[in-house]
Write a protein that holds these residues in place. Structure first.
Motif, mmCIF file in Angstrom:
data_model
loop_
_atom_site.group_PDB
_atom_site.id
_atom_site.type_symbol
_atom_site.label_atom_id
_atom_site.label_comp_id
_atom_site.label_asym_id
_atom_site.label_seq_id
_atom_site.Cartn_x
_atom_site.Cartn_y
_atom_site.Cartn_z
ATOM 1 N N ALA A 151 0.836 -1.194 0.000
ATOM 2 C CA ALA A 151 0.000 0.000 0.000
ATOM 3 C C ALA A 151 0.873 1.248 0.000
ATOM 4 O O ALA A 151 2.065 1.186 0.357
ATOM 5 N N PRO A 152 0.329 2.401 -0.400
ATOM 6 C CA PRO A 152 1.119 3.640 -0.374
ATOM 7 C C PRO A 152 1.723 3.887 1.007
ATOM 8 O O PRO A 152 1.052 3.760 2.026
ATOM 9 N N GLY A 153 3.019 4.220 1.039
ATOM 10 C CA GLY A 153 3.683 4.522 2.294
ATOM 11 C C GLY A 153 4.116 3.311 3.093
ATOM 12 O O GLY A 153 4.565 3.448 4.234
ATOM 13 N N VAL A 154 4.017 2.103 2.514
ATOM 14 C CA VAL A 154 4.393 0.871 3.222
ATOM 15 C C VAL A 154 5.503 0.173 2.450
ATOM 16 O O VAL A 154 5.428 0.025 1.224
ATOM 17 N N VAL A 155 6.536 -0.268 3.153
ATOM 18 C CA VAL A 155 7.658 -0.974 2.526
ATOM 19 C C VAL A 155 7.212 -2.399 2.181
ATOM 20 O O VAL A 155 6.608 -3.084 3.022
ATOM 21 N N PRO A 156 7.488 -2.883 0.961
ATOM 22 C CA PRO A 156 7.044 -4.223 0.562
ATOM 23 C C PRO A 156 7.622 -5.329 1.444
ATOM 24 O O PRO A 156 8.712 -5.203 2.004
ATOM 25 N N ASP A 157 6.878 -6.435 1.531
ATOM 26 C CA ASP A 157 7.311 -7.574 2.351
ATOM 27 C C ASP A 157 8.632 -8.167 1.868
ATOM 28 O O ASP A 157 9.421 -8.681 2.670
ATOM 29 N N SER A 158 8.880 -8.122 0.565
ATOM 30 C CA SER A 158 10.129 -8.684 0.041
ATOM 31 C C SER A 158 11.342 -7.956 0.622
ATOM 32 O O SER A 158 12.378 -8.581 0.908
ATOM 33 N N VAL A 159 11.231 -6.654 0.814
ATOM 34 C CA VAL A 159 12.317 -5.870 1.401
ATOM 35 C C VAL A 159 12.472 -6.201 2.885
ATOM 36 O O VAL A 159 13.591 -6.317 3.399
ATOM 37 N N LYS A 160 11.352 -6.392 3.572
ATOM 38 C CA LYS A 160 11.402 -6.742 4.993
ATOM 39 C C LYS A 160 12.123 -8.077 5.202
ATOM 40 O O LYS A 160 12.969 -8.207 6.099
ATOM 41 N N VAL A 161 11.805 -9.071 4.366
ATOM 42 C CA VAL A 161 12.459 -10.370 4.491
ATOM 43 C C VAL A 161 13.946 -10.251 4.172
ATOM 44 O O VAL A 161 14.800 -10.843 4.853
ATOM 45 N N ALA A 162 14.282 -9.476 3.153
ATOM 46 C CA ALA A 162 15.681 -9.294 2.779
ATOM 47 C C ALA A 162 16.484 -8.710 3.937
ATOM 48 O O ALA A 162 17.615 -9.144 4.216
ATOM 49 N N PHE A 163 15.933 -7.722 4.634
ATOM 50 C CA PHE A 163 16.627 -7.130 5.769
ATOM 51 C C PHE A 163 16.756 -8.119 6.921
ATOM 52 O O PHE A 163 17.752 -8.112 7.645
ATOM 53 N N GLY A 164 15.761 -8.981 7.079
ATOM 54 C CA GLY A 164 15.852 -10.012 8.110
ATOM 55 C C GLY A 164 16.979 -11.000 7.825
ATOM 56 O O GLY A 164 17.733 -11.387 8.730
#
Length: 481
Positions: free
Chosen positions: A173-186
């Motif tokens: 959604a607008p203003g939300v970082v995608p889940d793929s980026v969250k997993v990558a940082f993890g």
């Protein structure tokens, strides 16, 4: 007494923690500007949002350098306590970064992340000089660069791999970082702490008594406080450091321009897929801000506007994934360049100055070529390959030249002070330098890459200032063996 020469795997293990450090830096370099854009930052504001990173380095590096020179823990030794502290803090920051909900939150976590990475990174440079004799130091820094290259390539590709292989969405959604980026940082956080632990458990450091017995220990230094010692080092900076500092200044200005503005520049100029402005698609209040419903979801003008925004945002996220992936090429080619140097310097003498000079010219060509590649994403393979050669040299040759010219007992502090020539150009670029200069050429953000190319040309020519023969010439590792 001479320090014993170490085998390849000993040098590899003592440098392996750099894999995690570079995972942190590469995720930051390839993804932070995307996060800032996602959270609503304007393109020209992005370099200033990055200022926390070089500021952290300016403050942290000399302090950590001094402290690691004067630390001895009976279990962890001299440098390894800082590896561990920095790794823990960096991993925490990496885990939380992609969950930022506001630009200021992401900028604050960037400060924490960069300061923490510097706590780990700074003593790694000094560890090479601690453990290796003069004849192996270029070799040691090149092995570090080899590991850094692996980390850069893998980490830069993580968001795209997570999306394509694990099928985790790169849309949000607008203003939300995608889940793929969250997993990558993890994943980055896990690799960071794990690789640092490998170095901690496989590397033994020399005690202060052993260090004092080696021929390159230098004279015992006068006992002074930390601030007095650091300021005294700035005041009595060796000539070779000042000359190398000029080269570093222009080199790191160029790379800061790439890290901060490559994503908006290339998604727009090469892919024709800029970040869509939500204001053009959403219902706006009297202040011109998008209206959110009770669940804080953006209200679009109509169904067609919602669909158009989703299409444009998907194109931007796919372009950003591809930009990050292709940026990883510079890590891969720096790794190959470092591997070539590793084998070559095992048997042959090299002229560090001219190798560095030629490498920077090739990197400049890579940046300048981007302007001539609109609509041709595959040309970025060529650009980032050339940039990788420059990067591989930047991460090894200046440090090798410096370490040949300063006392081993002050190596941590000297490396920390030397790094001011890394952070000062980044600060200047962040507070408006890179935006001002590229706007002199044109408003398009691709001109930030043109400025990067011009600055690498200046850095290359600046190598002509270096005349210290001991710093310039390197003899092979296997000499006299």
């Amino acid at each position: 007494m001479q320090k014993p020469k170490l085998g390849f795997w000993n040098i590899w293990n003592m440098s392996f923690g750099f894999l995690g450090i570079q995972f942190g830096f590469a995720l930051q370099g390839s993804t932070m500007s995307r996060i800032f854009e996602t959270l609503g930052a304007a393109k020209d504001d992005i370099p200033l949002l990055w200022i926390a990173a070089p500021l952290a380095g300016l403050i942290v590096q000399p302090i950590i350098g001094y402290l690691s020179d004067h630390t001895w823990h009976k279990t962890l030794g001299r440098r390894r306590p800082f590896f561990l502290i920095g790794a823990i803090l960096s991993s925490i920051a990496l885990l939380f970064m992609p969950y930022s909900s506001e630009v200021w939150m992401a900028a604050g976590l960037l400060l924490v992340l960069d300061a923490s990475i510097n706590i780990s990174m700074e003593p790694f440079r000094a560890l090479v000089a601690d453990k290796l004799p003069e004849s192996q130091r270029s070799y040691g820094f090149v092995v570090q660069t080899l590991i850094i290259g692996v980390g850069t390539w893998v980490a830069s590709n993580l968001p795209k791999w997570v999306n394509n292989t694990l099928e985790i969405s790169n849309e949000a959604a607008p203003g939300v970082v995608p889940d793929s980026v969250k997993v990558a940082f993890g994943v980055g956080a896990f690799v960071f702490i794990t690789s640092i632990l490998v170095t901690i458990f496989t590397t033994k450091e020399y005690s202060p008594e052993e260090m004092a017995a080696f021929d390159d220990a230098g004279e015992p230094e006068e006992k002074k406080g930390m601030l007095e010692t650091i300021m005294g080092t700035y005041a009595l900076m060796p000539t070779i450091m000042k000359k190398l500092g000029v080269v570093q200044f222009f080199s790191w200005f160029a790379f800061f321009a790439m890290w901060t503005l490559a994503n908006p520049a290339l998604t727009t100029h090469i892919y024709d897929a800029p970040k869509p402005d939500i204001v053009e698609y959403a219902q706006l209040d009297d202040a011109g801000e998008p209206i959110l419903d009770a669940d804080r979801v953006t209200l679009f003008l109509n169904d067609q506007s919602a669909a158009d925004y989703k299409t444009a945002d998907k194109a931007y996220n796919e372009a950003s994934d591809d930009v990050g992936s292709k940026m990883g090429i510079y890590g891969l080619t720096s790794m190959l360049f470092a591997l070539l140097l590793t084998f070559y310097t095992s048997f042959k003498a090299i002229n560090r100055k001219y190798i560095h000079m030629a490498s920077l010219f090739l990197g400049a060509l890579g940046f300048l070529y981007m302007f001539y590649s609109p609509g041709e994403p595959d040309n970025l393979y060529i650009s980032f390959s050339l940039i990788g050669i420059a990067w591989g040299s930047i991460l090894s040759m200046p440090y090798a030249m410096l370490s040949s010219s300063v006392e081993s007992s002050k190596m941590g502090l000297m490396m920390g002070v030397f790094n001011m020539f890394i952070v000062i150009p980044q600060i200047i670029a962040a507070v408006g330098g890179v935006v001002l200069l590229h706007n002199l050429i044109g408003e398009e953000s691709i001109h930030a890459m043109t400025i990067a190319g011009i600055f690498l040309v200046i850095a290359a020519f600046s190598n002509l200032l270096i005349t210290n023969k001991k710093a310039i010439m390197y003899q092979p590792v296997l000499e006299n063996e």
